[in-house]
Enzyme design. Sequence first.
Site, PDB file in Angstrom:
ATOM      1  N   ASN A  16       7.871  -4.316   3.502  1.00  0.00           N
ATOM      2  CA  ASN A  16       6.460  -3.955   3.644  1.00  0.00           C
ATOM      3  C   ASN A  16       5.980  -4.145   5.076  1.00  0.00           C
ATOM      4  OD1 ASN A  16       3.782  -3.371   3.202  1.00  0.00           O
ATOM      5  ND2 ASN A  16       3.397  -5.051   1.785  1.00  0.00           N
ATOM      6  N   HIS A  19       0.838  -1.202   0.000  1.00  0.00           N
ATOM      7  CA  HIS A  19       0.000   0.000   0.000  1.00  0.00           C
ATOM      8  C   HIS A  19       0.873   1.252   0.000  1.00  0.00           C
ATOM      9  CE1 HIS A  19      -2.977  -2.868   1.523  1.00  0.00           C
ATOM     10  NE2 HIS A  19      -3.927  -1.950   1.323  1.00  0.00           N
TER      11      HIS A  19
END
Length: 342
Positions: free
Chosen positions: A158, A127
């Site tokens: 991440n 994201h």
Amino acid sequence: MQSRAVMFCCGAAAGLVGAVGLCKTRPQLFQQQAVDDHHQDEDANNNLFMYGYPEPHISAHSYTDHSLTYDRSKKIPVWVAECINKDMVTSRLAKRARSEFQPDPKLPQEYCSSNTDYRGSGWSRGHMAPAGNYKHCQNSMDDTFLLTNIVPQNLDNNSGYWNSVEDYCRRLSKRYTQVSVISGPLFLPQRDTEGEKSFVKYEVIGENNVAVPTHLFKIILAEDRPDSPPLLGAFVVPNEPIKDVSLTQFQVSLEEVEKHTGTRFHCKLDRSQVSDLCAVDGCKINSQKDWAIMGYKKRVQAAASSQELEKVWGEVKDKGVHHDKPLSDLYSQKKAKFASSS
């Protein structure tokens, strides 16, 4: 200060595009920019563009609480802008389990990435506007799972270092009135083995050839009172596993990010009136040890029996974090509570 970069309300995504430096107030105006820039040429030679001017490969899109520009060639965003505050990140209305990764219905299929591109690629779906920033609204959280907000990201990065940077932004939003965050991918050149030439090399994944960035950037602007200068920090982080390294190690100038992205951010901001975020606030992010301690605190607190408590504490000692005083005190209190009730 005459003009502030963050002149929009959180949730008013249409205003975001103008605020982050494209000097427009509506995304559709940005999409039309190429035509506007060339209308004189079109008038001069109507035959050249009699069937329309070629559309740019970069398109702008607004969602419930974030906005972005999207590279239809690389199948990833160019930048993603958001504005977060304390209420958004501390609410519990939205549930991540209800959200699913999916292609963005706003885009023609040929310009989209898909979940199958990521499957088995060795890269996670990272994201740029994190779901954790939108706990106040399920629609806002769902929007972050559209693949226009996603880049191929190293899994350890991440879930580890980049997650800590995102968490730092959320902690800032609890101490400052408004925090503007702009994130995106970078494709930076590297020298060849002989050190004579530089190349921009990157992997592509899946049938749609989704580009894997070499680095990620994040621009943070924290604001409090109108009479106090905004705090600005820009960072470029390699898209690879990173251990416990100070965030200041990756701090760069805003101009450095602009040079690599070809985008001017916060174009209405008086940069002579801005203070360095890290110099004022410290830019301290949680280490792997910090995350482990926070996790064990929750498990100690949630222990429903003396046996469960001792099992958790055994893991704490195995991890070598039992010397943390707040954690140790919590364990002692919980242990005494079970002893008094037996």
